[in-house]
Design an enzyme around this catalytic site. Sequence first.
Site, PDB file in Angstrom:
ATOM      1  N   HIS A 120       4.818  -4.294   9.191  1.00  9.30           N
ATOM      2  CA  HIS A 120       4.882  -2.839   9.019  1.00  9.30           C
ATOM      3  C   HIS A 120       3.448  -2.315   8.797  1.00  9.30           C
ATOM      4  O   HIS A 120       3.096  -1.869   7.709  1.00  9.30           O
ATOM      5  CB  HIS A 120       5.776  -2.520   7.812  1.00  9.30           C
ATOM      6  CG  HIS A 120       6.205  -1.091   7.719  1.00  9.30           C
ATOM      7  ND1 HIS A 120       5.799  -0.121   8.613  1.00  9.30           N
ATOM      8  CD2 HIS A 120       7.006  -0.454   6.811  1.00  9.30           C
ATOM      9  CE1 HIS A 120       6.339   1.034   8.265  1.00  9.30           C
ATOM     10  NE2 HIS A 120       7.071   0.865   7.177  1.00  9.30           N
ATOM     11  N   ARG A 146       1.815   8.198   4.134  1.00  8.10           N
ATOM     12  CA  ARG A 146       2.333   7.654   5.387  1.00  8.10           C
ATOM     13  C   ARG A 146       1.992   8.598   6.537  1.00  8.10           C
ATOM     14  O   ARG A 146       1.534   8.164   7.604  1.00  8.10           O
ATOM     15  CB  ARG A 146       3.863   7.471   5.291  1.00  8.10           C
ATOM     16  CG  ARG A 146       4.323   6.183   4.682  1.00  8.10           C
ATOM     17  CD  ARG A 146       4.126   4.990   5.615  1.00  8.10           C
ATOM     18  NE  ARG A 146       4.912   5.121   6.822  1.00  8.10           N
ATOM     19  CZ  ARG A 146       6.199   4.808   6.934  1.00  8.10           C
ATOM     20  NH1 ARG A 146       6.856   4.339   5.886  1.00  8.10           N
ATOM     21  NH2 ARG A 146       6.828   4.937   8.083  1.00  8.10           N
ATOM     22  N   ASP A 180       9.086  -4.235  -3.233  1.00  9.08           N
ATOM     23  CA  ASP A 180       9.951  -3.774  -2.145  1.00  9.08           C
ATOM     24  C   ASP A 180      11.374  -4.205  -2.481  1.00  9.08           C
ATOM     25  O   ASP A 180      11.591  -5.007  -3.408  1.00  9.08           O
ATOM     26  CB  ASP A 180       9.480  -4.400  -0.822  1.00  9.08           C
ATOM     27  CG  ASP A 180      10.165  -3.805   0.404  1.00  9.08           C
ATOM     28  OD1 ASP A 180      10.871  -2.787   0.260  1.00  9.08           O
ATOM     29  OD2 ASP A 180      10.005  -4.362   1.510  1.00  9.08           O
ATOM     30  N   GLN A 237       2.581   1.291   7.228  1.00  5.40           N
ATOM     31  CA  GLN A 237       2.760   1.395   5.780  1.00  5.40           C
ATOM     32  C   GLN A 237       1.527   0.874   5.043  1.00  5.40           C
ATOM     33  O   GLN A 237       1.071   1.472   4.063  1.00  5.40           O
ATOM     34  CB  GLN A 237       4.002   0.607   5.354  1.00  5.40           C
ATOM     35  CG  GLN A 237       4.237   0.598   3.849  1.00  5.40           C
ATOM     36  CD  GLN A 237       4.569   1.966   3.298  1.00  5.40           C
ATOM     37  OE1 GLN A 237       5.545   2.582   3.696  1.00  5.40           O
ATOM     38  NE2 GLN A 237       3.757   2.458   2.364  1.00  5.40           N
ATOM     39  N   ARG A 259      10.402   1.827  15.897  1.00 12.88           N
ATOM     40  CA  ARG A 259      10.828   1.194  14.640  1.00 12.88           C
ATOM     41  C   ARG A 259      12.032   0.318  15.002  1.00 12.88           C
ATOM     42  O   ARG A 259      13.127   0.828  15.275  1.00 12.88           O
ATOM     43  CB  ARG A 259      11.190   2.242  13.594  1.00 12.88           C
ATOM     44  CG  ARG A 259      11.681   1.655  12.269  1.00 12.88           C
ATOM     45  CD  ARG A 259      12.073   2.755  11.295  1.00 12.88           C
ATOM     46  NE  ARG A 259      12.781   2.221  10.141  1.00 12.88           N
ATOM     47  CZ  ARG A 259      12.206   1.851   9.005  1.00 12.88           C
ATOM     48  NH1 ARG A 259      10.899   1.971   8.865  1.00 12.88           N
ATOM     49  NH2 ARG A 259      12.927   1.375   8.010  1.00 12.88           N
ATOM     50  N   CYS A 273       6.984   0.632  -1.250  1.00  8.58           N
ATOM     51  CA  CYS A 273       7.012   1.234   0.087  1.00  8.58           C
ATOM     52  C   CYS A 273       8.242   2.104   0.326  1.00  8.58           C
ATOM     53  O   CYS A 273       8.277   2.835   1.326  1.00  8.58           O
ATOM     54  CB  CYS A 273       6.914   0.145   1.159  1.00  8.58           C
ATOM     55  SG  CYS A 273       8.157  -1.147   1.018  1.00  8.58           S
TER      56      CYS A 273
END
Length: 540
Positions: A366, A526, A458, A369, A339, A498
């Site tokens: 991402h 997730r 988001d 996700q 990450r 998310c």
Amino acid sequence: MGSSTMVMALRLSGTFATASLNSRLQSLPSSKSSRQWSSSSTLPSKRQTSKKAGRLVVRAAEGIDVDTKEGKGDILPSGEWAENFSLLNYEDLSKYYEHILFKPEAQPSTHLADIMSRTIITASPEQSLEEVDRYFYDISGLPVVDHEHKCVGVLSKKDRSKTSNLKTKVKDVMTTPAITLPADKVVSDAAVLMLKNKIHRIPIVNEKNQVVGIVTRTDIFSALEGGKQDGAKMKGPTHFLHLDDFDKDTLLHILDRAVEVKARLKSGDKSYQPLKGMSMAMIFTKPSMRTRVSFETGFYQLGGHAIYLGPNDIQLGKREETRDIARVLSGYNDVIMARLFGHKDLLDLAEYSKIPVINGLTDYNHPCQIMADVLTINEFIGNIEGLKIVYVGDGNNMVHSWLRLAAVLPFHFICACPRGYEPDAATVERARRAGVSKIEIRHDPVEAVKGANVVYADVWASMGQKEDADNRKSVFQGFQVNEALMKAAGPQAYFMHCLPAERGVEITDGVIEGPKSIVFPQAENRMHAQNAIMLHCLGF
């Protein structure tokens, strides 16, 4: 060395095929890791066979006799070659043997683990032919696996054609037992087995008979050509970096695995631990509660051990070069999850790593996700294909991820954002050029969400943009997902985020806690989506 004779021995679970080459073949130095040949001979257009001394001798070429002897522990039905042993017609086989098998750079001793595909599409015995029929547009056969992912058979196109009733179960027409090989066998083993049984692909299994890979004719020819097929490199680890690195069937297969493994875990079944004895290095230059806990817990539940490497433990590209870190971690672990801020760092990790690298997030995208999002949409709506997904907010890495998915799966995607905050233009063009989905960039959120199946939000200022947060609050006025915007979308619309969310900023408390919010099932998924991704990358 015109009178020299070279003997090639191919061992296949007790079956020996010995080829004695006469003076027309010139032997070259060999080693434990490779065998090399050269030849100026040409192959005849037809082969002759003759039986003598109780064995079948295949006269494959002038001066070459291939005979077989049944050895102890032979797993094959017979130690003899089939009368018509070629999986191709003889002209094709001759063509390849003539200019490939005897070229100096041929690599018949390459291990199957180095060439097998870890992108595996499987069927289950209880599935109907209707459920798996779509796969046969692109491939000629599927390994059939049980609930423990053990290979119990193979479903080929020939098997599929045994009945016109699509309700027929796979187990009723599949070929069983399956012909398989372990990953430590070599290319020549697979070549002999393919030729003898006239098959196009061989499932590769571990010691528990679980499918971990697949080897096809193309893989074999690629290795025999010296590790290249049309200039491509030998297959390396299966990374998970971008969604459109995979085809539609592969993504759907991963999602199916997520559903399967989730059901097992939710039932309390802790017996499925395919990752037992494996370790995962988790690199975090961007901290995250959800990413760490979901990956670490998921890997543990599947039997493995995850190691957290925070920003102070590993300074990617600063204290040590990324390429060095990749190779060091490859020697200790089975998979890397990263990450990161910079996407280039992720690509460098993948380039130099000998083990799979999974993208846990970068400033560019991402993908994990999005896989969780699609899994959630499938659970609540039924199928993402054909749906209208409207993202409201900054054109950030989440939007890039949706766009990369839209290049593979067909749906209508709209990004509603302020002018000047659009997603990367090249990524938008890439998605449009794929011609799979309808892609729109709009600046009026109220018009954009009308008729949406999903409204997605988001944070307006991601990690690394917090110094611009106050300015963004001003620019993004009118882009908050509130009760009025959800009403404009319609009663069919679900809300997704998310996380983490800034309540009262991009989202109101009433929406995230409302009856159409599926944010927290989305967060749980997730782990389940990532479990399937890890299993896929590791060949399970």
